[in-house]
Write an enzyme that holds these catalytic residues in place. Structure first.
Site, PDB file in Angstrom:
ATOM      1  N   ALA A 146      54.155 -79.505  -8.454  1.00  0.00           N
ATOM      2  CA  ALA A 146      55.521 -80.044  -8.389  1.00  0.00           C
ATOM      3  C   ALA A 146      55.730 -81.117  -9.458  1.00  0.00           C
ATOM      4  O   ALA A 146      55.436 -82.302  -9.252  1.00  0.00           O
ATOM      5  CB  ALA A 146      55.787 -80.615  -6.994  1.00  0.00           C
TER       6      ALA A 146
ATOM      7  N   GLU B 234      62.085 -81.851 -12.122  1.00  0.00           N
ATOM      8  CA  GLU B 234      63.172 -82.429 -11.321  1.00  0.00           C
ATOM      9  C   GLU B 234      64.493 -81.970 -11.921  1.00  0.00           C
ATOM     10  O   GLU B 234      64.531 -81.449 -13.041  1.00  0.00           O
ATOM     11  CB  GLU B 234      63.088 -83.962 -11.343  1.00  0.00           C
ATOM     12  CG  GLU B 234      61.792 -84.460 -10.736  1.00  0.00           C
ATOM     13  CD  GLU B 234      61.732 -85.972 -10.608  1.00  0.00           C
ATOM     14  OE1 GLU B 234      62.743 -86.651 -10.916  1.00  0.00           O
ATOM     15  OE2 GLU B 234      60.671 -86.459 -10.201  1.00  0.00           O
TER      16      GLU B 234
ATOM     17  N   GLY C 212      71.522 -44.874 -19.071  1.00  0.00           N
ATOM     18  CA  GLY C 212      72.078 -45.352 -17.800  1.00  0.00           C
ATOM     19  C   GLY C 212      71.023 -45.576 -16.732  1.00  0.00           C
ATOM     20  O   GLY C 212      71.131 -46.494 -15.900  1.00  0.00           O
TER      21      GLY C 212
ATOM     22  N   GLU D 164      56.922 -73.127 -17.220  1.00  0.00           N
ATOM     23  CA  GLU D 164      55.715 -73.707 -17.845  1.00  0.00           C
ATOM     24  C   GLU D 164      55.944 -74.048 -19.317  1.00  0.00           C
ATOM     25  O   GLU D 164      55.081 -73.851 -20.163  1.00  0.00           O
ATOM     26  CB  GLU D 164      54.502 -72.788 -17.657  1.00  0.00           C
ATOM     27  CG  GLU D 164      54.035 -72.804 -16.210  1.00  0.00           C
ATOM     28  CD  GLU D 164      52.776 -72.034 -15.969  1.00  0.00           C
ATOM     29  OE1 GLU D 164      51.864 -72.125 -16.809  1.00  0.00           O
ATOM     30  OE2 GLU D 164      52.697 -71.359 -14.944  1.00  0.00           O
TER      31      GLU D 164
HETATM   32  N1  COS Z   1      46.937 -82.747 -23.216  1.00  0.00           N
HETATM   33  C1  COS Z   1      46.635 -84.046 -23.051  1.00  0.00           C
HETATM   34  N2  COS Z   1      47.495 -85.060 -23.361  1.00  0.00           N
HETATM   35  C2  COS Z   1      48.703 -84.718 -23.844  1.00  0.00           C
HETATM   36  C3  COS Z   1      49.101 -83.382 -24.030  1.00  0.00           C
HETATM   37  C4  COS Z   1      48.160 -82.371 -23.709  1.00  0.00           C
HETATM   38  N3  COS Z   1      48.448 -81.092 -23.878  1.00  0.00           N
HETATM   39  N4  COS Z   1      50.372 -83.353 -24.520  1.00  0.00           N
HETATM   40  C5  COS Z   1      50.758 -84.634 -24.631  1.00  0.00           C
HETATM   41  N5  COS Z   1      49.751 -85.454 -24.224  1.00  0.00           N
HETATM   42  C6  COS Z   1      49.749 -86.917 -24.232  1.00  0.00           C
HETATM   43  C7  COS Z   1      50.104 -87.451 -25.608  1.00  0.00           C
HETATM   44  O1  COS Z   1      48.930 -87.553 -26.417  1.00  0.00           O
HETATM   45  C8  COS Z   1      50.660 -88.813 -25.276  1.00  0.00           C
HETATM   46  O2  COS Z   1      49.583 -89.687 -25.026  1.00  0.00           O
HETATM   47  P1  COS Z   1      49.684 -91.281 -25.328  1.00  0.00           P
HETATM   48  O3  COS Z   1      50.578 -91.844 -24.261  1.00  0.00           O
HETATM   49  O4  COS Z   1      48.278 -91.754 -25.172  1.00  0.00           O
HETATM   50  O5  COS Z   1      50.225 -91.427 -26.709  1.00  0.00           O
HETATM   51  C9  COS Z   1      51.395 -88.566 -23.955  1.00  0.00           C
HETATM   52  O6  COS Z   1      50.778 -87.389 -23.374  1.00  0.00           O
HETATM   53  C10 COS Z   1      52.862 -88.300 -24.149  1.00  0.00           C
HETATM   54  O7  COS Z   1      52.993 -87.230 -25.049  1.00  0.00           O
HETATM   55  P2  COS Z   1      54.347 -86.928 -25.842  1.00  0.00           P
HETATM   56  O8  COS Z   1      54.808 -88.192 -26.488  1.00  0.00           O
HETATM   57  O9  COS Z   1      54.129 -85.729 -26.703  1.00  0.00           O
HETATM   58  O10 COS Z   1      55.327 -86.609 -24.621  1.00  0.00           O
HETATM   59  P3  COS Z   1      56.856 -86.192 -24.613  1.00  0.00           P
HETATM   60  O11 COS Z   1      57.512 -86.964 -23.544  1.00  0.00           O
HETATM   61  O12 COS Z   1      57.405 -86.206 -25.998  1.00  0.00           O
HETATM   62  O13 COS Z   1      56.813 -84.661 -24.073  1.00  0.00           O
HETATM   63  C11 COS Z   1      56.507 -82.286 -24.096  1.00  0.00           C
HETATM   64  C12 COS Z   1      56.124 -83.662 -24.698  1.00  0.00           C
HETATM   65  C13 COS Z   1      57.941 -81.883 -24.392  1.00  0.00           C
HETATM   66  C14 COS Z   1      55.539 -81.310 -24.783  1.00  0.00           C
HETATM   67  C15 COS Z   1      56.234 -82.296 -22.564  1.00  0.00           C
HETATM   68  O14 COS Z   1      57.150 -83.102 -21.888  1.00  0.00           O
HETATM   69  C16 COS Z   1      56.282 -80.900 -21.952  1.00  0.00           C
HETATM   70  O15 COS Z   1      55.316 -80.132 -22.042  1.00  0.00           O
HETATM   71  N6  COS Z   1      57.409 -80.573 -21.327  1.00  0.00           N
HETATM   72  C17 COS Z   1      57.546 -79.311 -20.608  1.00  0.00           C
HETATM   73  C18 COS Z   1      57.101 -79.491 -19.219  1.00  0.00           C
HETATM   74  C19 COS Z   1      56.912 -78.182 -18.562  1.00  0.00           C
HETATM   75  O16 COS Z   1      56.173 -77.315 -19.023  1.00  0.00           O
HETATM   76  N7  COS Z   1      57.561 -78.038 -17.417  1.00  0.00           N
HETATM   77  C20 COS Z   1      57.406 -76.880 -16.604  1.00  0.00           C
HETATM   78  C21 COS Z   1      56.771 -77.321 -15.348  1.00  0.00           C
HETATM   79  S1  COS Z   1      55.785 -76.137 -14.584  1.00  0.00           S
HETATM   80  S2  COS Z   1      56.903 -74.596 -14.263  1.00  0.00           S
END
Ligand code: COS
Length: 399
Positions: free
Chosen positions: A131, A134, A354, A377
């Site tokens: 989960a 949001e 069709g 995801e």
């Molecule tokens: N593994 C480990 N750490 C990670 C990582 C990964 N794959 N991706 C990012 N991080 C870390 C970064 O290194 C950064 O660390 P620091 O705080 O130490 O600098 C931190 O997490 C934040 O990373 P970032 O700045 O890239 O975060 P953003 O808020 O810009 O978001 C995305 C990045 C868009 C890639 C992320 O929010 C995402 O994957 N969103 C989609 C979520 C998703 O898949 N939702 C579906 C839910 S399940 S159906």
């Protein structure tokens, strides 16, 4: 039933003999399963029960807790999802959620948490859920507003709402991500394991979608948890969520491949059987060109998917360089395989004329099934962001 799921690609050097055997055994099993999927929640429970009883869910957890291999094997996950999705996208979904919903426990759980949840997940006795999303925090997962406050005695109170939660309403527990330091952005999120019967959790709001898929909105109103429910490090929840998603993104690509391969098999069968203008549909060069395009799109997605899985299994994700290489490879695989599968299924449907849009036809249901894979995801646009950042990072290293 179309022919058995194809296995020629398993001769590629990414796979070993155990992978080839796994595909053959699973294909033989899946081909004869017959689950009534009219009610997505009942069907999903039934698939989890069957997948658990047959031992397939043991691939979702490490051997120490009832799994097959010492560590999760990405190539096995890819084969399992591709094969299950070929026969039933809902069976694939049920399998995948047991992995995604337990992945964070495998990665960061205490011994007690692992012992309590992982063997039950592997046997299909507990249904798992993840989960994160949001209403205002989908792609921007760090923008979540659900909070977790620690009490004086260490207990935790959750307030807020999660939505688009797969297995919502049928899960036995949820891995919930919540803000423990709302000012700290992605560095202020912690994960918790919330049992489904915890007072203050309401998972009754079912969301109906275009293809069978049990989804719900979760409400947390003064939902109190013991300190032992914390999963992983305090404020380490965002990275834990990303690491969990990283494992399973390549497997979403595989599910798309399974659906696309099924669509191609259906298109070939139909083209060979359908008379048109005095010959068969398959005899037209137009048809052959489409089939050629379909198989090339599938192979392109497949090679990226198997590469990503192989990288995780054989090169690993220890160290920033390897972790980033794998993360980008998984993002590329997910994006290309799901986008290509959508095109393949659309072409296969078009070839059916069709019949393709007739309710109850397999190609019609595949057309609905594939759509959400380009979103969940991490939508295609999120994968592009991940890839773009990785290109920039690589160029700044070489500058
Ligand atoms: N593994 C480990 N750490 C990670 C990582 C990964 N794959 N991706 C990012 N991080 C870390 C970064 O290194 C950064 O660390 P620091 O705080 O130490 O600098 C931190 O997490 C934040 O990373 P970032 O700045 O890239 O975060 P953003 O808020 O810009 O978001 C995305 C990045 C868009 C890639 C992320 O929010 C995402 O994957 N969103 C989609 C979520 C998703 O898949 N939702 C579906 C839910 S399940 S159906």
């Amino acid at each position: 039933m179309a022919a058995l799921a194809p296995t020629a690609h398993l001769q590629l050097p990414f796979f070993d003999a155990a992978h080839q055997q796994l595909a053959a055994d699973l294909s033989a099993w899946a081909a004869v399963q017959d689950v009534d999927e009219q009610d997505d929640r009942l069907a999903c429970r039934e698939w989890v029960r069957r997948l658990g009883a047959a031992g397939w869910l043991r691939h979702c957890v490490p051997a120490e807790f009832g799994g097959v291999r010492a560590q999760l094997d990405s190539r096995a996950l890819v084969i399992l999802r591709e094969t299950l999705a070929f026969y039933s996208p809902l069976a694939d979904f049920a399998f995948a959620m047991q992995g995604l919903g337990s992945g964070a426990i495998t990665l960061a759980g205490t011994a007690a948490q692992k012992s309590r949840y992982l063997p039950a997940v592997a046997q299909g006795q507990m249904i798992a859920a993840f989960a994160l999303s949001e209403a205002q925090a989908g792609s921007d997962a760090g923008a979540m507003a659900t909070t977790a406050r620690f009490g004086a005695n260490g207990d935790v109170t959750l307030q807020g709402s999660k939505t688009w939660i797969s297995n919502g309403g049928i899960a036995d527990y949820y891995c919930v991500f919540a803000k423990t330091d709302p000012q700290a952005g992605t560095r202020g999120i912690t994960a918790f394991i919330v049992d489904a019967d915890t007072p203050g959790l309401d998972a009754s709001e079912h969301i109906a979608v275009m293809a069978p898929h049990p989804l719900a909105t979760l409400q947390f109103a003064d939902c109190r948890l013991p300190a032992s429910a914390q999963l992983g490090e305090l404020h380490g929840g965002f990275k834990l969520a990303m690491r969990t998603l990283d494992i399973f993104r390549a497997s979403v690509a595989a599910a798309a491949l399974g659906m696309a391969r099924r669509a191609l098999a259906l298109a070939v069968d139909y083209a060979q059987a359908r008379p048109m203008f005095g010959q068969r549909l398959a005899d037209f060069q137009l048809t052959q060109a489409k089939l050629g395009e379909m198989v090339a799109l599938i192979d392109a997605g497949a090679l990226l998917t198997y590469r990503a899985a192989w990288l995780r299994d054989c090169v690993g994700t220890e160290g920033a360089q390897h972790a980033q290489t794998y993360s980008a490879a998984a993002a590329m695989a997910k994006m290309v395989a799901t986008e290509n599968a959508q095109r393949v299924i659309d072409m296969a449907l078009q070839m059916h004329g069709g019949m393709g849009v007739r309710m109850g036809n397999k190609i019609e249901s595949l057309y609905r099934d594939i759509r959400s894979l380009r979103i969940y995801e991490g939508a295609t646009e999120v994968q592009l962001l991940i890839l773009g950042k990785s290109v920039l990072r690589a160029s700044s290293k070489t500058a």
